[in-house]
Scaffold this motif. Structure first.
Motif: not given
Lengths: 388, 388
Positions: A40, A44, A55, A58, A245-246, A248-251
């Motif tokens: 992540q 970022k 935003p 990606q 995307r996952a 980077e969003s912490g998943k």
């Protein structure tokens, strides 16, 4: 003479001790919370390399070499039969064209070559080519610009070319090969309207080879996601975008196992680069390059880039002086502890050599090594009888 | 409890200190004599993993994940419109089919699925499918066998299936996904008539993720090299085969920059594996697997593979006992210092868990860690109220 042979080719470069330590990170599951946090942060911070805050963009970090980035562009941004314009300043631009031909069709890729080896393509020519394609009602879907062509050391003016594209052919996706430019040269992804840029870990990014790093605009992602028949699997951004995307969003998410250790090393190198704004890296690389090139010029050697203003800052590409045999010279320099690179552009490959000056041994805590490399070059020339 | 969390998923696995040290090898040019020697040794030893001595074969080691190996098979061994038969024992077999559909066409890939989750596909069914395709004059160009499907832990009998293919449909290329099988399960590439096998670095090969490792027969190479219109660039074996042949013969060559540090780590791990014949690794993995599975059975737990003889030896795939909630159980085990994996097969993913037992922490100098992992599983079940 250094304690071990130092790598002064235009990538892979020398790495910091902390980056190499990160390469030895003990095993972690690729979906463990520990690794997800690392990936992540890396994703970022990838935004900062390209100065992007939009935003809808990606970052895409995949196991592979820089070459894989060409496939990501070709497989996702071109449909069979769509046309591409390649601005060529050397071997790597031409290779990118060969890659795109696989995806668009051999007759759909026009290569606008610099008139001479060491020159840029004139902006007026680019504008004419874009305008003609529009007038013929066969506009280009994609234009590619190789920011620094590692074979010639020529720096293309991505800002100026992008402005032309946006004015003359605004629907054309702007793709920048920044493999040898990222962290050395400015790239304002959002502001200049770039749609896709691709780079690799082993150049000024300062990480061992093995990561393909790309960055896509909302418009590029939309095109990739709307593609009805993907033409590859590992190269299919429809599969990768949700994964990135996952993370980077912490998943955690799974399509293919990421290289945990290389991502740790990338995270570490980004921390080192981004200790200040990335623009500082650009100016430091320019200073190191100016300094090194001035000393090379002081020996009476000539550069491949025809003028100073089109010479890239991550490497110097230099003609052998008359009477100096390339292989003998390169092995003499290697014997003094520095690996530098031979030429690679067809017809010229025996006529010049290349010195990379990126990252720690050019602008970092070990920057005296670049001076030592210069001394090895200078004394090797002298020992081979070169007189200035 | 271990000093740090240990990774007992079916890849990435735990790595030896020496392999991790090799990951930190200081920079070397990818065409330097030092690195060429390392890559040469790694490619030569790759032959031993697959017990191949036929000089017409070639190992292919590329930056990428295991998934990339599917693309190498699809892009090079199938032409658009040619048919493939996929023997499916789980999620990874099905994903391989999805990859091949990109290259052959969605209607050209037949998936012969095991009748139940945890079963193999019967040899008689495979023979019938091959025979029917021949009778219909639409023979399969490629058959794929997933030796160990990491989603089910089911082991397919590659030797027996290959013998059927060679007898019934000898022109069909035999492709083996050995990602979770290499170094755990026997694969006699030459003797069984295999044409292409693909694996990855992060499983029993014992190296961090980031290398796609394949091995091609003379017949597979011939098909790849004769392909008139390549469908990818990074995935094009016409570009890679000469590079791999050059490195294996001790010469540098360039298509895309190899991951110098991962190749160093791979060379090191191969040295550790090949300290004895590779068959010893197979029998040690079987012993470790038998031992671990017996203890799991002793707790009254049931395995996904329906019978012992079709259970792979690199991992155990185990149903949660009644009343045990998966996420709670996995996080309890993680709290005791061991990362194990959840399920991944659609419809069953919440019903089972997976424990990898490959390499150093299963058969090597740290094999007591597998016993400790078992204890963590046992005590976690007890703490969650499981009674046997």
């Amino acid at each position: 003479m250094p304690a071990r042979k130092l790598t002064f080719i235009p990538g892979p470069i020398e790495f910091s001790d902390e980056v190499l330590q990160a390469m030895s990170t003990p095993s972690e599951a690729h979906t463990s919370p520990e690794f997800v946090a690392v990936f992540q942060e890396a994703l970022k911070n990838t935004r900062k390399l390209f100065r992007s805050t939009d935003p809808s963009t990606q970052g895409i970090v995949i196991s592979g070499s820089g070459t894989l980035g060409w496939d990501l562009a070709g497989a996702n941004l071109l449909n069979k039969g769509e046309r591409a314009l390649v601005i060529s300043t050397g071997f790597f631009s031409d290779s990118f064209a060969n890659c795109l031909k696989v995806y668009a069709g051999a007759d759909k890729v026009d290569v606008l070559k610099a008139k001479k080896f060491g020159a840029v393509v004139e902006n007026s020519e680019i504008e004419s080519a874009l305008q003609k394609a529009k007038d013929d009602e066969k506009p280009y879907s994609v234009i590619t610009i190789t920011q620094t062509d590692t074979s010639s050391g020529v720096l293309s003016d991505v800002e100026a070319i992008s402005a032309i594209v946006r004015r003359v052919s605004p629907d054309t996706l702007i793709v920048v090969d920044a493999v040898c430019a990222t962290v050395c040269e400015n790239l304002e992804f959002d502001k200049w309207g770039i749609d896709f840029t691709l780079t690799a870990s082993q150049k000024a990014v300062g990480v061992p080879a093995g990561l393909s790093i790309s960055f896509a605009s909302g418009r590029a992602i939309e095109k990739a996601l709307s593609k009805k028949e993907p033409v590859g699997f590992y190269t299919d951004l429809q599969r990768w975008i949700p994964i990135m995307r996952a993370y980077e969003s912490g998943k955690g998410a799974y399509f293919a196992t990421p290289s945990v250790q290389l991502v740790h090393a990338y995270r570490q190198s980004l921390r080192e680069i981004l200790v200040g704004p990335v623009t500082e890296s650009f100016s430091k690389h320019k200073d190191a390059s100016d300094h090194f090139k001035a000393k090379i010029a002081g020996l009476g050697l000539k550069f491949v880039p025809l003028t100073d203003d089109i010479a890239a800052h991550g490497l110097s590409v230099i003609y052998f002086p008359e009477g100096i045999e390339g292989p003998k010279f390169l092995s003499k320099v290697a014997g003094k502890g520095f690996t530098i690179a031979s030429g690679i552009f067809k017809g010229y490959q025996d006529k010049y050599f290349r010195v990379g000056h990126m990252g720690i041994s050019a602008i970092g805590s070990r920057k005296q090594e670049l001076d030592q490399c210069f001394e090895a070059i200078k004394s090797s020339l002298e020992e081979l009888g070169y007189k200035h």
